[in-house]
Motif scaffolding. Structure first.
Motif, PDB file in Angstrom:
ATOM      1  N   LYS A  26       0.835  -1.204   0.000  1.00 53.85           N
ATOM      2  CA  LYS A  26       0.000   0.000   0.000  1.00 53.85           C
ATOM      3  C   LYS A  26       0.870   1.254   0.000  1.00 53.85           C
ATOM      4  O   LYS A  26       1.838   1.358   0.752  1.00 53.85           O
ATOM      5  CB  LYS A  26      -0.883  -0.007   1.251  1.00 53.85           C
ATOM      6  N   ILE A  27       0.531   2.210  -0.864  1.00 56.33           N
ATOM      7  CA  ILE A  27       1.283   3.463  -0.923  1.00 56.33           C
ATOM      8  C   ILE A  27       0.926   4.332   0.282  1.00 56.33           C
ATOM      9  O   ILE A  27      -0.250   4.545   0.586  1.00 56.33           O
ATOM     10  CB  ILE A  27       0.984   4.225  -2.226  1.00 56.33           C
ATOM     11  N   LYS A  28       1.958   4.827   0.968  1.00 56.57           N
ATOM     12  CA  LYS A  28       1.759   5.686   2.133  1.00 56.57           C
ATOM     13  C   LYS A  28       2.351   7.069   1.872  1.00 56.57           C
ATOM     14  O   LYS A  28       3.332   7.215   1.148  1.00 56.57           O
ATOM     15  CB  LYS A  28       2.408   5.067   3.373  1.00 56.57           C
ATOM     16  N   GLY A  56      15.082   0.886 -10.618  1.00 56.39           N
ATOM     17  CA  GLY A  56      14.928   2.330 -10.496  1.00 56.39           C
ATOM     18  C   GLY A  56      13.594   2.782  -9.945  1.00 56.39           C
ATOM     19  O   GLY A  56      13.292   3.976  -9.957  1.00 56.39           O
ATOM     20  N   TRP A  57      12.775   1.854  -9.428  1.00 54.11           N
ATOM     21  CA  TRP A  57      11.431   2.218  -8.988  1.00 54.11           C
ATOM     22  C   TRP A  57      11.437   3.276  -7.890  1.00 54.11           C
ATOM     23  O   TRP A  57      10.557   4.141  -7.848  1.00 54.11           O
ATOM     24  CB  TRP A  57      10.694   0.974  -8.479  1.00 54.11           C
ATOM     25  N   PRO A  86       7.048   9.853  -5.604  1.00 54.87           N
ATOM     26  CA  PRO A  86       6.829  11.303  -5.555  1.00 54.87           C
ATOM     27  C   PRO A  86       7.536  11.937  -4.360  1.00 54.87           C
ATOM     28  O   PRO A  86       7.443  11.450  -3.229  1.00 54.87           O
ATOM     29  CB  PRO A  86       5.305  11.421  -5.414  1.00 54.87           C
ATOM     30  N   ALA A  87       8.269  13.023  -4.615  1.00 62.36           N
ATOM     31  CA  ALA A  87       8.946  13.797  -3.570  1.00 62.36           C
ATOM     32  C   ALA A  87       8.814  15.265  -3.954  1.00 62.36           C
ATOM     33  O   ALA A  87       9.390  15.704  -4.949  1.00 62.36           O
ATOM     34  CB  ALA A  87      10.413  13.388  -3.455  1.00 62.36           C
ATOM     35  N   HIS A 116       6.756  16.464   1.217  1.00 60.25           N
ATOM     36  CA  HIS A 116       5.871  15.306   1.075  1.00 60.25           C
ATOM     37  C   HIS A 116       6.618  14.197   0.339  1.00 60.25           C
ATOM     38  O   HIS A 116       7.292  14.447  -0.673  1.00 60.25           O
ATOM     39  CB  HIS A 116       4.613  15.676   0.279  1.00 60.25           C
ATOM     40  N   TYR A 117       6.460  12.977   0.846  1.00 62.02           N
ATOM     41  CA  TYR A 117       7.114  11.828   0.218  1.00 62.02           C
ATOM     42  C   TYR A 117       6.134  10.660   0.210  1.00 62.02           C
ATOM     43  O   TYR A 117       5.426  10.417   1.193  1.00 62.02           O
ATOM     44  CB  TYR A 117       8.381  11.444   0.986  1.00 62.02           C
ATOM     45  N   GLU A 118       6.093   9.943  -0.906  1.00 64.13           N
ATOM     46  CA  GLU A 118       5.203   8.790  -1.034  1.00 64.13           C
ATOM     47  C   GLU A 118       6.021   7.561  -1.409  1.00 64.13           C
ATOM     48  O   GLU A 118       6.890   7.629  -2.286  1.00 64.13           O
ATOM     49  CB  GLU A 118       4.132   9.047  -2.095  1.00 64.13           C
TER      50      GLU A 118
END
Length: 498
Positions: free
Chosen positions: A355-357, A410-411, A416-417, A476-478
């Motif tokens: 899950k993306i956090k 490279g994922w 996103p940053a 913000h970082y995901e």
């Protein structure tokens, strides 16, 4: 007389009560459900002779059936989602308080019950720092960790799709879109008649069933993010569902077979089978490996198709934005003239994102505590001036990285940053007279460099133009909350040979 459905005595002796002489000439019976809401009222003449016992027994039977029928009908009525959510929140609050109960057994029972409530309560859990005791915080940490791990695991299950009585192509595709947010473009005749009804089948099975009914195919390289481009199916192309294998979020299909014979060095002869591996658009695999020792192929003449002696593993490289990739399986050139591969079985070792956090850091804070979710810990280590720019150093560490951070993958650089700041430009503030706060302006990073890399963590320095005022911004970082290893087994049938 009032008969309650949860009073067995009242129902069981209803006939006798009706047969009892009374001054009145009629009897009113109100049947209630298990809830205090009247369902049915029956008024009947009161028997005052010997036949009354027969009438009363028949009436008792009728009333008994009415009770259960009415209760069943009431049970089918939709419940209020808001009320259910309130009840759940109250229960979670009570169990959180019980984490500080007097006895150990009570505290353990509350922890188990919170975990058993499942993923729906994740958003209802309080912050650790809001709890008064160390034991409560420790138990809450365990509860959240187990639920987040469960959330990560369930996120890699196939999405169940239900298509109810679709009569046109547009209706069938629309039902898939509403359940998955996947858009369809290209050769779509929305009014084309189809007849499809399917209940909770995996995403790719549902897509293929619709496309087969409409004689359509997918342009693997034509779609955009969260979109599939449809094209007419070639006249000689078999139905998609006839040639593919399905396993979890994956769809596997052979796309070409190439045979070569080297006349000077026969050992270099061989047969290459190209397969396409597709996945649901909501995720992109981190890595796909095919251990060739797990492969087995049998020809239509009964012979076993042998792999190349030097082959060990076939790698498939996923690319963000394209929901499929191809890889080649090297076989030895078979003897004789077999017409097809009867069966081909194999395994894909997939590394999938959980899950993306989303992690937020206020750059105006004096310190930046590490933040955890599932198996990942994200730390904003420093904010440094770098000429006219600022470098934000971020360390990402997984408990179980499982080769996901190897240098050729490279994922992690696609995570996103970015930073946001309150919009203070009046020209860009909506002039609608409302009191809504201005939307924050998203500012992407200008580049990055790696300053640390091990088997389970990576440190990346992101460059931003923060206008010499970093305290005004929020970073913000995901990232996925875990790396999930999945063993995908599949079997293909009837692969024609050249």
């Amino acid at each position: 007389m009032t008969c309650l459905a949860d009073e067995p005595y009242a129902i069981g002796t209803l006939g006798d009560r009706l047969a009892t002489p009374n001054v009145g000439r009629s009897l009113q019976v109100t049947i209630l459900s298990f809830k205090p809401v009247p369902i049915m009222t029956i008024t009947t003449p009161r028997p005052d002779d010997a036949s009354g016992s027969v009438i009363s027994k028949r009436l008792a039977t009728l009333l008994l059936l009415a009770v259960f029928g009415a209760e069943a009908a009431l049970a089918q009525q939709p419940t209020d989602p808001a009320a259910s959510e309130r009840d759940r929140a109250v229960k979670v609050e009570r169990l959180i308080a019980a984490l500080d109960a007097r006895t150990l057994s009570e505290r353990q029972a509350a922890e188990r019950e919170l975990i058993d409530l499942g993923l729906d309560i994740l958003g209802l859990l309080p912050r650790e720092n809001d709890l008064p005791t160390a034991e409560m915080r420790q138990r809450l940490r365990r509860i959240r960790s187990q639920l987040e791990q469960l959330e990560s695991t369930t996120s890699i299950d196939a999405t169940p799709i239900t298509i109810r009585d679709a009569r046109t192509l547009g209706d069938a595709l629309g039902q898939i879109t509403r359940q998955t947010k996947v858009q369809f473009s290209g050769a779509i005749n929305a009014s084309l008649p189809v007849k499809i009804h399917a209940v909770k089948i995996p995403f790719w099975n549902a897509v293929d069933e619709v496309l087969d009914a409409a004689d359509l195919d997918i342009d693997r390289f034509g779609g955009v993010e969260q979109s599939l481009k449809l094209v007419p199916r070639s006249p000689d192309r078999p139905r998609r569902s006839d040639t593919a294998a399905y396993s979890g979020v994956f769809r596997i299909e052979p796309i070409s077979v190439t045979a070569r014979r080297d006349l000077h060095n026969p050992r270099l002869s061989g047969l290459d089978l190209m397969i396409d591996i597709s996945w649901e658009l909501r995720l992109t695999p981190i890595g796909l490996s095919l251990p060739l020792k797990e492969f087995g192929a049998k020809l239509d003449n009964g012979d076993v198709l042998q792999l190349q002696a030097s082959a060990e593993t076939a790698e498939a490289m996923p690319n963000a934005g394209i929901p499929s990739t191809q890889t080649s399986i090297p076989f030895q050139l078979p003897a004789g003239r077999p017409a097809k591969i009867d069966t081909l079985s194999g395994t894909i070792d997939a590394l999938l994102p959980g899950k993306i956090k989303h992690f937020d850091f206020d750059l105006g804070s004096d310190t930046f505590p590490s933040k955890d979710a599932g198996d990942v810990t994200v730390t904003l280590e420093s904010v440094r001036g770098n000429g006219s720019l600022h470098e934000l150093r971020v360390n990402v560490k997984f408990k179980q990285a499982d080769r996901a951070l190897e240098s050729h993958r490279g994922w992690v650089f696609d995570n996103p940053a970015y930073v946001t700041a309150a919009n203070t430009d009046p020209a860009e503030t909506p002039d609608d007279g409302s009191d809504k706060p201005a939307q924050p302006t998203r500012i992407e990073n200008l580049g990055y460099e790696i300053y640390r890399q091990t088997s389970d963590e990576i440190g990346i320095g992101y460059l931003f133009d923060l206008e010499s005022q970093p305290a005004r911004f929020q970073f913000h970082y995901e990232t996925p909350s875990s790396i999930v290893r999945s063993e995908v087994r599949f079997t293909l049938h009837d692969i024609l040979l050249p």
